[in-house]
Structure formats: structure tokens, C-alpha cells
Enzyme design. Structure first.
Site, short mmCIF file in Angstrom:
data_model
loop_
_atom_site.label_atom_id
_atom_site.label_comp_id
_atom_site.label_asym_id
_atom_site.label_seq_id
_atom_site.Cartn_x
_atom_site.Cartn_y
_atom_site.Cartn_z
N ARG A 45 50.22 63.82 60.96
CA ARG A 45 50.51 63.04 59.74
C ARG A 45 50.86 61.60 60.14
O ARG A 45 50.98 61.28 61.31
CB ARG A 45 51.66 63.69 58.98
CG ARG A 45 52.81 64.10 59.90
CD ARG A 45 54.16 63.90 59.39
NE ARG A 45 54.42 62.55 58.96
CZ ARG A 45 54.78 61.55 59.76
NH1 ARG A 45 54.88 61.70 61.08
NH2 ARG A 45 55.03 60.35 59.28
N GLY A 46 51.05 60.76 59.09
CA GLY A 46 51.30 59.33 59.34
C GLY A 46 49.96 58.62 59.30
O GLY A 46 49.00 59.07 59.96
N ALA A 47 49.88 57.53 58.53
CA ALA A 47 48.58 56.94 58.22
C ALA A 47 47.69 56.64 59.45
O ALA A 47 46.54 57.10 59.50
CB ALA A 47 48.78 55.69 57.36
N ARG A 87 43.23 64.35 52.77
CA ARG A 87 44.38 63.68 52.15
C ARG A 87 43.89 62.40 51.47
O ARG A 87 43.12 61.64 52.06
CB ARG A 87 45.46 63.35 53.20
CG ARG A 87 46.17 64.61 53.71
CD ARG A 87 47.46 64.30 54.43
NE ARG A 87 48.54 63.99 53.51
CZ ARG A 87 49.73 63.53 53.91
NH1 ARG A 87 49.95 63.29 55.19
NH2 ARG A 87 50.68 63.28 53.03
N GLN A 204 60.63 63.88 57.06
CA GLN A 204 60.08 63.19 58.23
C GLN A 204 61.11 62.25 58.85
O GLN A 204 61.10 62.01 60.06
CB GLN A 204 58.83 62.39 57.84
CG GLN A 204 57.62 63.22 57.46
CD GLN A 204 57.56 63.51 55.98
OE1 GLN A 204 58.58 63.60 55.30
NE2 GLN A 204 56.36 63.67 55.45
N ASP A 245 50.81 53.52 53.65
CA ASP A 245 49.61 54.37 53.62
C ASP A 245 48.42 53.63 53.02
O ASP A 245 47.27 53.96 53.31
CB ASP A 245 49.88 55.66 52.86
CG ASP A 245 50.73 56.58 53.72
OD1 ASP A 245 51.96 56.40 53.74
OD2 ASP A 245 50.16 57.43 54.42
N ASN A 255 53.65 54.06 50.02
CA ASN A 255 54.30 54.65 51.21
C ASN A 255 55.06 55.88 50.74
O ASN A 255 55.12 56.17 49.54
CB ASN A 255 55.21 53.64 51.89
CG ASN A 255 55.67 54.13 53.26
OD1 ASN A 255 54.86 54.56 54.08
ND2 ASN A 255 56.97 54.11 53.50
N LYS A 256 55.64 56.59 51.69
CA LYS A 256 56.33 57.85 51.39
C LYS A 256 57.26 57.71 50.19
O LYS A 256 57.98 56.72 50.07
CB LYS A 256 57.12 58.28 52.64
CG LYS A 256 57.91 59.57 52.53
CD LYS A 256 57.10 60.75 52.08
CE LYS A 256 55.89 61.03 52.95
NZ LYS A 256 54.91 61.94 52.31
C1 MRU Z 1 53.03 54.40 60.25
S1 MRU Z 1 52.96 55.69 59.22
C2 MRU Z 1 53.15 54.99 57.60
C3 MRU Z 1 53.13 56.03 56.58
O1 MRU Z 1 52.04 56.87 56.78
C4 MRU Z 1 54.43 56.84 56.57
O2 MRU Z 1 55.49 56.01 56.22
C5 MRU Z 1 54.28 57.94 55.59
O3 MRU Z 1 54.47 57.75 54.41
C6 MRU Z 1 53.77 59.21 56.13
O4 MRU Z 1 53.59 60.17 55.15
P1 MRU Z 1 53.14 61.62 55.60
O5 MRU Z 1 53.06 62.36 54.29
O6 MRU Z 1 54.19 62.15 56.51
O7 MRU Z 1 51.79 61.49 56.26
#
Ligand code: MRU
Length: 353
Positions: A45-47, A87, A204, A245, A255-256
Site C-alpha cells: 500500500r501507499g501511493a 485500487r 497505518q 494519493d 490522501n488518507k
Molecule cells: C507516500 S504514500 C501517500 C499516501 O498513499 C498515504 O498517505 C496514504 O493515504 C496511503 O493509503 P493506503 O490506503 O494505506 O494505501
């Protein structure tokens, strides 16, 4: 540094983040359907990491193709569709599939499938390696910007920084985006303490960011998501920095979920709030945040906490995984090319061209 993902001899290896920090479980697969499932379930996970994993997933799919060259275009088209359906919000995923498609478009006619596979593997490695380099550059630009914006405070003391979700090695391949900025700022002696918001419902911030900071020996404290406004009121936060994201042309940023509330509070208290993200996260084709597809996840992520039922199975739930922070609430968007401050329309378009 932790290897969140790697790709060697046709095998994709990932650290399953669902079990962290209690268990470090590495999984190996040569099956693209398993890799897609890993993206969907947030095992990876994470963009930026989603983008790099998508590149490798396409390679796995291409490697397992058994048909003739004539049959390949239809197979490849479906493979790309399946990867893109994993996703919806992190645009890095589509950035990666676009790169893989470009390799196909440029080489399919002239190359054998074996040569095409090699070129696609090289491209996937390039996506990964570029994100590693981007993190280092983002960190440098971010630290310079923070030194400027927080110069007065820094004359007398170090800074307390708020971050949300996880934007470190686990999310990005390299040192991280927002967490990369924090890491470098800490190395330069600018940071007193990192405040990590837990990031409900999948935690997270509490599980992953805390794990990375502990690993590095950087002082931190974890808070519930709803605590940040109160800490700002008490003068316990000097600036905020988070990842992204998807960023639209006007600077609006997905973002999250929970990020927007932190940004509103930061604005109210006059605290600078930054986005740190690679250019691969900017979707210049979208004018504003309302156009970003926002992932809605399974209701049971809220009704249960890591397998334990905490609400009745029939409790109606709205589980948006992301929110959108208007660009107007941001002090700046820090990228590997530069920190864009002020006019996002012009600044973001310039770095995307
Ligand atoms: C550098 S990662 C930036 C975002 O992807 C991060 O803040 C986030 O929202 C991640 O969400 P996730 O659902 O854990 O993939």
C-alpha cells in the site's frame, strides 16, 4: 532499509503490511492475480509503492502468458484492466500502467515476446528506482521549505511535526515522501518529536509509521486522529506534513481519510501544512478535487477491529478510504522537482510539462 517490495528472477516479493508491526511476513509470488490481491487488501500500500507494485504485477502477468503473439494484445489489454481495477484513488497506479502500455505500444510490432518481457521488466525496475530517487529529492526540498517557514521558531527550539497515515519506506520504496522529509529534518537536528495520527480504520500511522520511526530511533508519540486540533491549540504542533494519493491541477489533494480535518485545524491555528509527493501523484488532467475517484472500502473494516467484532454486523457504515484537502489549505506541495508554493495552477502545470 526495509525492502517493502522487490522483484528478482521473475518473482515478486513483498512484506505483508497487514501483519506489521507484530509480524514481519514476507510473501513471494509469480502469480499476477495474487499480486493484484495484495494491492487490493493493502498487503502492499501507499501511493508510490502501489505504482511500483503495479509495474511488477504487469510483468508477472506478461511472464505467465502462454499463447501466440496474435493472442497477446487481447490478453495484455485485459491484464492492464485487471491491474487498474485494484485500487481507484492513487494515480501512481495508473501512472505505472501507462508506462507499461507505452513499452508495449512502442515495441510489440518489432520485438519477440521474450524481448518485450525483458523491456517491461526493465521499465518496472525504472518505475521503482525513480521513486527511490524522488524521495531523496523531495526530502531536500521539504527541509529547505520548512527551514524558511519555521525560521523564527528554530531560533529558540526544535520543531514538533504532525503526520498522518504512513508515507515512509513501506509506502514509497525509498526513504519516503512526508516521512522522508521528517527523516532528513531529524538528521539535520530540526525535529523535537514526531506526532503520528493513528489513521483509522487500518491504523497505518499507529502500526506502520510508528514502526519505522522506532526502527530509526526518531522520537515520536502516537495520537488518535481526533486529537490533532487539541494539540495544535496547546502549541504542541509546529507544522504538518503528509503524503498524497492524487493531486489535481489546482492543488486539491486526496490522501488518507482524516487528512482534511488536520489541514482545517492547522489552518485555523496558523500552522503550515504541507503535502510531500512525487510528480507521479499529480493528475494534471483533473481540474479539482471533486473529480477524484474516492475509494469506498468494505464496511467490516469499521465494524471489526482486526478480526474482533465491535459493532453489530448490520450497523450501516460509510467507509471512505480518502478525503480531499483543498489546495487553499496547504502551505505548499513539495515534489522532487521543487516545492510549489502559492499558485498551484501555474506551479504544478510547470513541473508536469
Ligand atoms: C507516500 S504514500 C501517500 C499516501 O498513499 C498515504 O498517505 C496514504 O493515504 C496511503 O493509503 P493506503 O490506503 O494505506 O494505501
Amino acid at each position: 532499509m526495509i525492502d517493502a517490495i522487490s522483484f528478482k528472477n521473475g518473482t515478486f516479493r513483498y512484506l505483508d503490511q497487514r501483519y506489521l508491526p507484530l509480524q514481519e511476513l514476507h510473501v513471494e509470488t509469480r502469480d499476477h492475480r495474487e499480486a493484484i490481491e495484495a494491492i487490493k487488501t493493502l498487503a502492499v500500500r501507499g501511493a508510490p509503492l502501489i505504482g511500483a507494485s503495479a509495474g511488477y504485477t504487469v510483468v508477472l502477468g506478461v511472464n505467465s502468458f502462454k499463447g501466440s503473439k496474435e493472442e497477446f494484445p487481447a490478453y495484455f489489454g485485459q491484464l492492464i484492466k485487471d491491474v487498474e481495477a485494484s485500487r481507484p484513488t492513487a494515480v501512481n497506479l495508473f501512472f505505472a500502467t501507462k508506462k507499461m502500455k507505452a513499452v508495449y505500444d512502442a515495441n510489440f510490432e518489432g520485438d519477440s515476446l521474450e524481448t518485450l518481457k525483458t523491456k517491461m521488466t526493465d521499465e518496472a525496475h525504472k518505475i521503482y528506482n525513480d521513486e527511490v530517487d524522488n524521495c531523496d529529492r523531495i526530502a531536500r526540498h521539504g527541509v529547505e521549505q520548512i527551514k524558511r517557514d519555521c525560521a523564527d521558531i528554530l531560533k529558540t527550539r526544535k520543531l514538533n511535526v504532525l503526520t498522518h497515515c504512513n508515507t515512509g519506506t513501506l509506502a514509497c520504496c525509498g526513504i519516503g515522501t512526508a516521512l522522508g522529509v521528517i527523516r532528513l529534518a531529524w538528521q539535520e537536528g530540526l525535529i523535537e518529536r514526531v506526532i503520528t495520527a493513528e489513521s483509522r480504520p487500518l491504523l497505518q500511522g499507529l502500526r506502520l509509521t510508528a514502526w519505522e520511526l522506532e526502527h530509526d530511533g526518531i522520537p515520536f508519540i502516537s495520537i488518535s486522529d481526533s486529537s490533532s486540533a487539541f494539540l495544535m491549540q496547546r502549541g504542541m504542533i509546529d507544522f504538518g506534513v503528509v503524503g498524497a494519493d492524487r493531486i489535481t491541477a489546482n492543488g486539491d489533494t486526496a490522501n488518507k481519510i482524516g487528512t482534511y480535518a488536520h489541514a482545517v485545524s492547522a489552518n485555523h491555528h496558523g500552522i503550515p501544512f504541507y503535502i510531500a509527493a512525487p510528480v507521479s501523484t499529480i493528475d494534471i488532467t483533473l481540474k479539482e478535487g471533486a473529480q477524484i475517484p474516492i475509494e469506498e472500502r468494505n464496511a467490516d473494516e469499521l465494524r471489526t477491529i482486526f478480526g474482533t467484532q465491535v459493532a453489530t454486523p448490520t450497523t450501516p457504515v460509510l467507509n471512505y478510504a480518502f478525503d480531499v484537502t483543498p489546495g487553499t489549505l496547504l502551505r505548499g506541495i513539495i515534489t522532487e522537482k521543487k516545492a510549489v508554493v502559492g499558485n498551484y495552477e501555474t506551479g504544478l502545470r510547470e513541473i508536469c510539462s
